[in-house]
Design a protein around this motif. Structure first.
Motif, PDB file in Angstrom:
ATOM      1  N   ASN A   1       0.852  -1.184   0.000  1.00  0.00           N
ATOM      2  CA  ASN A   1       0.000   0.000   0.000  1.00  0.00           C
ATOM      3  C   ASN A   1       0.893   1.241   0.000  1.00  0.00           C
ATOM      4  O   ASN A   1       1.613   1.505   0.964  1.00  0.00           O
ATOM      5  CB  ASN A   1      -0.903  -0.004   1.237  1.00  0.00           C
ATOM      6  CG  ASN A   1      -1.884   1.152   1.242  1.00  0.00           C
ATOM      7  OD1 ASN A   1      -1.757   2.116   0.485  1.00  0.00           O
ATOM      8  ND2 ASN A   1      -2.880   1.070   2.109  1.00  0.00           N
ATOM      9  N   ALA A   2       0.875   2.004  -1.097  1.00  0.00           N
ATOM     10  CA  ALA A   2       1.750   3.162  -1.221  1.00  0.00           C
ATOM     11  C   ALA A   2       1.403   4.256  -0.217  1.00  0.00           C
ATOM     12  O   ALA A   2       2.232   5.126   0.070  1.00  0.00           O
ATOM     13  CB  ALA A   2       1.672   3.725  -2.642  1.00  0.00           C
ATOM     14  N   GLN A   3       0.191   4.203   0.344  1.00  0.00           N
ATOM     15  CA  GLN A   3      -0.227   5.200   1.322  1.00  0.00           C
ATOM     16  C   GLN A   3       0.041   4.750   2.756  1.00  0.00           C
ATOM     17  O   GLN A   3      -0.115   5.545   3.691  1.00  0.00           O
ATOM     18  CB  GLN A   3      -1.736   5.495   1.150  1.00  0.00           C
ATOM     19  CG  GLN A   3      -2.133   5.890  -0.254  1.00  0.00           C
ATOM     20  CD  GLN A   3      -1.344   7.063  -0.780  1.00  0.00           C
ATOM     21  OE1 GLN A   3      -1.146   8.046  -0.074  1.00  0.00           O
ATOM     22  NE2 GLN A   3      -0.894   6.979  -2.034  1.00  0.00           N
ATOM     23  N   SER A   4       0.429   3.506   2.910  1.00  0.00           N
ATOM     24  CA  SER A   4       0.704   2.971   4.246  1.00  0.00           C
ATOM     25  C   SER A   4       1.776   1.900   4.118  1.00  0.00           C
ATOM     26  O   SER A   4       1.475   0.714   3.978  1.00  0.00           O
ATOM     27  CB  SER A   4      -0.570   2.386   4.875  1.00  0.00           C
ATOM     28  OG  SER A   4      -0.310   1.899   6.178  1.00  0.00           O
ATOM     29  N   PHE A   5       3.043   2.330   4.137  1.00  0.00           N
ATOM     30  CA  PHE A   5       4.150   1.402   3.968  1.00  0.00           C
ATOM     31  C   PHE A   5       4.064   0.268   4.989  1.00  0.00           C
ATOM     32  O   PHE A   5       3.683   0.469   6.145  1.00  0.00           O
ATOM     33  CB  PHE A   5       5.488   2.120   4.128  1.00  0.00           C
ATOM     34  CG  PHE A   5       5.798   3.081   3.022  1.00  0.00           C
ATOM     35  CD1 PHE A   5       5.688   2.704   1.689  1.00  0.00           C
ATOM     36  CD2 PHE A   5       6.207   4.377   3.303  1.00  0.00           C
ATOM     37  CE1 PHE A   5       5.989   3.585   0.669  1.00  0.00           C
ATOM     38  CE2 PHE A   5       6.503   5.268   2.289  1.00  0.00           C
ATOM     39  CZ  PHE A   5       6.383   4.876   0.973  1.00  0.00           C
ATOM     40  N   GLY A   6       4.428  -0.930   4.544  1.00  0.00           N
ATOM     41  CA  GLY A   6       4.410  -2.096   5.424  1.00  0.00           C
ATOM     42  C   GLY A   6       3.159  -2.931   5.310  1.00  0.00           C
ATOM     43  O   GLY A   6       3.131  -4.063   5.793  1.00  0.00           O
ATOM     44  N   GLU A   7       2.097  -2.390   4.679  1.00  0.00           N
ATOM     45  CA  GLU A   7       0.858  -3.150   4.485  1.00  0.00           C
ATOM     46  C   GLU A   7       0.903  -3.823   3.117  1.00  0.00           C
ATOM     47  O   GLU A   7       1.059  -3.167   2.092  1.00  0.00           O
ATOM     48  CB  GLU A   7      -0.360  -2.238   4.583  1.00  0.00           C
ATOM     49  CG  GLU A   7      -1.677  -2.986   4.440  1.00  0.00           C
ATOM     50  CD  GLU A   7      -2.875  -2.063   4.491  1.00  0.00           C
ATOM     51  OE1 GLU A   7      -3.307  -1.721   5.609  1.00  0.00           O
ATOM     52  OE2 GLU A   7      -3.368  -1.673   3.406  1.00  0.00           O
ATOM     53  N   LEU A   8       0.762  -5.143   3.103  1.00  0.00           N
ATOM     54  CA  LEU A   8       0.833  -5.922   1.874  1.00  0.00           C
ATOM     55  C   LEU A   8      -0.515  -6.554   1.553  1.00  0.00           C
ATOM     56  O   LEU A   8      -1.204  -7.066   2.443  1.00  0.00           O
ATOM     57  CB  LEU A   8       1.876  -7.040   2.002  1.00  0.00           C
ATOM     58  CG  LEU A   8       3.353  -6.662   1.900  1.00  0.00           C
ATOM     59  CD1 LEU A   8       4.207  -7.905   2.089  1.00  0.00           C
ATOM     60  CD2 LEU A   8       3.661  -6.010   0.561  1.00  0.00           C
ATOM     61  N   THR A   9      -0.862  -6.516   0.282  1.00  0.00           N
ATOM     62  CA  THR A   9      -2.020  -7.255  -0.210  1.00  0.00           C
ATOM     63  C   THR A   9      -1.521  -8.361  -1.129  1.00  0.00           C
ATOM     64  O   THR A   9      -0.844  -8.092  -2.129  1.00  0.00           O
ATOM     65  CB  THR A   9      -2.990  -6.346  -0.969  1.00  0.00           C
ATOM     66  OG1 THR A   9      -3.543  -5.382  -0.063  1.00  0.00           O
ATOM     67  CG2 THR A   9      -4.134  -7.159  -1.575  1.00  0.00           C
ATOM     68  N   LEU A  10      -1.847  -9.599  -0.761  1.00  0.00           N
ATOM     69  CA  LEU A  10      -1.443 -10.761  -1.537  1.00  0.00           C
ATOM     70  C   LEU A  10      -2.583 -11.209  -2.434  1.00  0.00           C
ATOM     71  O   LEU A  10      -3.755 -11.089  -2.071  1.00  0.00           O
ATOM     72  CB  LEU A  10      -1.045 -11.915  -0.609  1.00  0.00           C
ATOM     73  CG  LEU A  10      -0.053 -11.606   0.516  1.00  0.00           C
ATOM     74  CD1 LEU A  10       0.161 -12.844   1.376  1.00  0.00           C
ATOM     75  CD2 LEU A  10       1.254 -11.098  -0.047  1.00  0.00           C
ATOM     76  N   SER A  11      -2.236 -11.727  -3.585  1.00  0.00           N
ATOM     77  CA  SER A  11      -3.234 -12.335  -4.467  1.00  0.00           C
ATOM     78  C   SER A  11      -2.598 -13.531  -5.144  1.00  0.00           C
ATOM     79  O   SER A  11      -1.381 -13.601  -5.290  1.00  0.00           O
ATOM     80  CB  SER A  11      -3.751 -11.329  -5.501  1.00  0.00           C
ATOM     81  OG  SER A  11      -2.700 -10.900  -6.351  1.00  0.00           O
ATOM     82  N   TRP A  12      -3.439 -14.488  -5.559  1.00  0.00           N
ATOM     83  CA  TRP A  12      -2.936 -15.687  -6.213  1.00  0.00           C
ATOM     84  C   TRP A  12      -4.051 -16.337  -7.019  1.00  0.00           C
ATOM     85  O   TRP A  12      -5.223 -15.941  -6.916  1.00  0.00           O
ATOM     86  CB  TRP A  12      -2.377 -16.676  -5.186  1.00  0.00           C
ATOM     87  CG  TRP A  12      -3.376 -17.113  -4.148  1.00  0.00           C
ATOM     88  CD1 TRP A  12      -4.211 -18.200  -4.203  1.00  0.00           C
ATOM     89  CD2 TRP A  12      -3.661 -16.464  -2.906  1.00  0.00           C
ATOM     90  NE1 TRP A  12      -4.989 -18.268  -3.074  1.00  0.00           N
ATOM     91  CE2 TRP A  12      -4.663 -17.225  -2.262  1.00  0.00           C
ATOM     92  CE3 TRP A  12      -3.158 -15.331  -2.259  1.00  0.00           C
ATOM     93  CZ2 TRP A  12      -5.176 -16.872  -1.012  1.00  0.00           C
ATOM     94  CZ3 TRP A  12      -3.674 -14.974  -1.019  1.00  0.00           C
ATOM     95  CH2 TRP A  12      -4.669 -15.749  -0.406  1.00  0.00           C
ATOM     96  N   LYS A  13      -3.676 -17.329  -7.815  1.00  0.00           N
ATOM     97  CA  LYS A  13      -4.644 -18.068  -8.621  1.00  0.00           C
ATOM     98  C   LYS A  13      -4.672 -19.531  -8.191  1.00  0.00           C
ATOM     99  O   LYS A  13      -3.682 -20.063  -7.686  1.00  0.00           O
ATOM    100  CB  LYS A  13      -4.292 -17.964 -10.104  1.00  0.00           C
ATOM    101  CG  LYS A  13      -4.398 -16.552 -10.662  1.00  0.00           C
ATOM    102  CD  LYS A  13      -4.026 -16.509 -12.141  1.00  0.00           C
ATOM    103  CE  LYS A  13      -4.118 -15.093 -12.681  1.00  0.00           C
ATOM    104  NZ  LYS A  13      -3.705 -15.014 -14.119  1.00  0.00           N
ATOM    105  N   ASP A  14      -5.826 -20.158  -8.412  1.00  0.00           N
ATOM    106  CA  ASP A  14      -5.999 -21.567  -8.019  1.00  0.00           C
ATOM    107  C   ASP A  14      -5.098 -22.485  -8.829  1.00  0.00           C
ATOM    108  O   ASP A  14      -4.875 -22.251 -10.026  1.00  0.00           O
ATOM    109  CB  ASP A  14      -7.446 -22.022  -8.259  1.00  0.00           C
ATOM    110  CG  ASP A  14      -8.448 -21.305  -7.373  1.00  0.00           C
ATOM    111  OD1 ASP A  14      -8.075 -20.922  -6.260  1.00  0.00           O
ATOM    112  OD2 ASP A  14      -9.599 -21.139  -7.820  1.00  0.00           O
TER     113      ASP A  14
END
Length: 424
Positions: A58-71
């Protein structure tokens, strides 16, 4: 039953696994004939690992990660998987505790997960995550990750990686996943290689094993940089110097950029057009990432030779004017009192043509001659020759180097030839 007719038998099994059924033919007298068998896996099988794992900070809150993946599409036996049967666990490596920690309290049904890897005001560090797939409760045998993910504020340009002090200043990751590792050497550690910028240290890659996928005498390893902020740069580039060992040096380097979770091979570098035993400057154009924060990976492919060498790595806004003192050459031995030529090779690695600069020739660190060059176009090379003579009264061994003197030059780290030409 009539010959050729179809018979169907139903069976209810209570255990998960592969079940084999055998049908044996027989006549009315009970004599057995031929048999045939068929196997089927009953129940949920072990799924393959999820694919295309991405981690976006998150560019507005360093250190916060959003993960995504595929089945994963299939289980380990190649059978198709139903998305409704799949759930996931997310693991995070705790650098302080040096252990993997399960983040989610309940199995995840979504293909995304957001968490805080570190405090927003913490300095930049690497985060590591793993995603584990479950097929109706049966766990995958392998995990999928996003590599070394740099979290925290990006480093501001220019960023230089040339010596051990820089290694302490910035984060660096090493992934020797296919038999290659990295380190630093000092001038004198190798018989012919010395630092490009004269700081006494340079980087190396070393093949310590053989790749399981590429074969014997080959290997792969990743040199991973932290996150660099390219905001405001008009012509962002990554520059570094490589050393070709011999004509048989088949080293290949892939430069991989990571931006917002997306990976792309920006360029592939080989040594086909390089000279042996000399540093050659490489320039990687990063203009497509202007005003963005990126991570860069040097992926080293070893082919036959054990080592590769590189030095003076920089993320920078490419200067308009930059002259590189490539090398100086001279005969190894001369007759006292006879004249001979010493040649300095100068390369214009800046964006613009350079008008008017001097090349100094140094003998044992003392300036003995100066030549003026009127013009050197961008991307071009000039060979500047100096006529020299060694008398019987002089030193028996003279080491020649060359230095560029240009008031417009914006990068002084490459203005003197890194290796001397020794004349006896």
């Amino acid at each position: 039953a009539a010959p050729g007719s179809t018979r169907t038998i139903s069976d209810k099994v209570t255990t998960v696994g592969t079940h084999t059924y055998t049908v044996v033919s027989s006549n009315l007298a009970g004599d057995e004939g031929r048999s045939t068998s068929a196997s089927v896996f009953v129940g949920p099988n072990v799924p393959n690992a999820p694919v295309d794992v991405k981690a976006v900070e998150n560019a507005q809150s360093f250190g916060e990660l959003t993960l995504s993946w595929k089945d994963p599409e299939t289980d380990i036996a190649g059978n198709p998987l139903l998305a409704a049967n799949l759930t996931y666990n997310v693991y995070f490596y705790d650098n302080a505790k040096k252990e993997w920690i399960l983040l989610n309290e309940q199995p995840l049904t979504e293909r995304t997960y957001t968490f805080r890897a570190q405090a927003a005001d913490a300095p930049q560090a690497f985060a590591q995550v793993l995603i584990e797939a479950h097929n109706r409760g049966v766990a995958a045998e392998e995990f999928a990750g996003a590599g070394l993910v740099a979290v925290g504020p990006g480093y501001q340009l220019p960023v230089a990686m040339t010596c051990i002090d820089d290694v302490k200043k910035y984060i660096i990751g090493i992934d020797d996943w296919e038999g290659c590792e990295f380190g630093m050497k000092a001038d004198g550690d190798m018989s012919s290689v010395i630092s490009q910028d004269g700081d006494g240290q340079f980087f190396y890659g070393e093949r310590v094993g053989s790749s399981t996928t590429l074969g014997a005498s080959k290997g792969i390893g990743d040199f991973v940089f932290g996150k660099v902020d390219l905001f405001g740069a008009k012509n962002p580039v990554f520059t570094f110097y490589t050393w070709k060992i011999t004509e048989t040096d088949k080293t290949r380097l892939e430069i991989i950029a990571i931006c917002n979770g997306e990976r792309k091979t920006v360029t592939t570098i080989d040594y086909n057009n390089d000279d042996n035993d000399i540093w050659t400057k490489k320039v990687v154009d990063l203009s497509e990432y202007k005003d963005k924060a990126i991570q860069l990976i040097i992926r080293y492919y070893s082919d036959g030779l054990v080592y590769c060498f590189f030095d003076n790595m920089k993320f920078m806004d490419m200067p308009d004017y930059d002259l590189n003192a490539v090398a100086v050459t001279a005969p190894e031995s001369v007759v006292g009192g006879d004249t001979f030529d010493v040649t300095a090779t100068i390369e214009n690695v800046g964006r613009l043509d350079v008008s008017g600069f001097d090349v100094e020739l140094l003998a044992n660190n003392k300036v003995v001659d100066v030549k003026h060059v009127d013009l050197l176009a961008a991307g071009e090379t000039a060979n500047v020759s100096f006529e020299q003579i060694i008398t019987m009264a002089q030193d028996k061994v003279v080491e020649y180097t060359a230095r560029v003197v240009c008031s417009a030059d914006l990068d002084a780290s490459n203005n003197i030839t890194p290796k001397a030409a020794k004349v006896t």
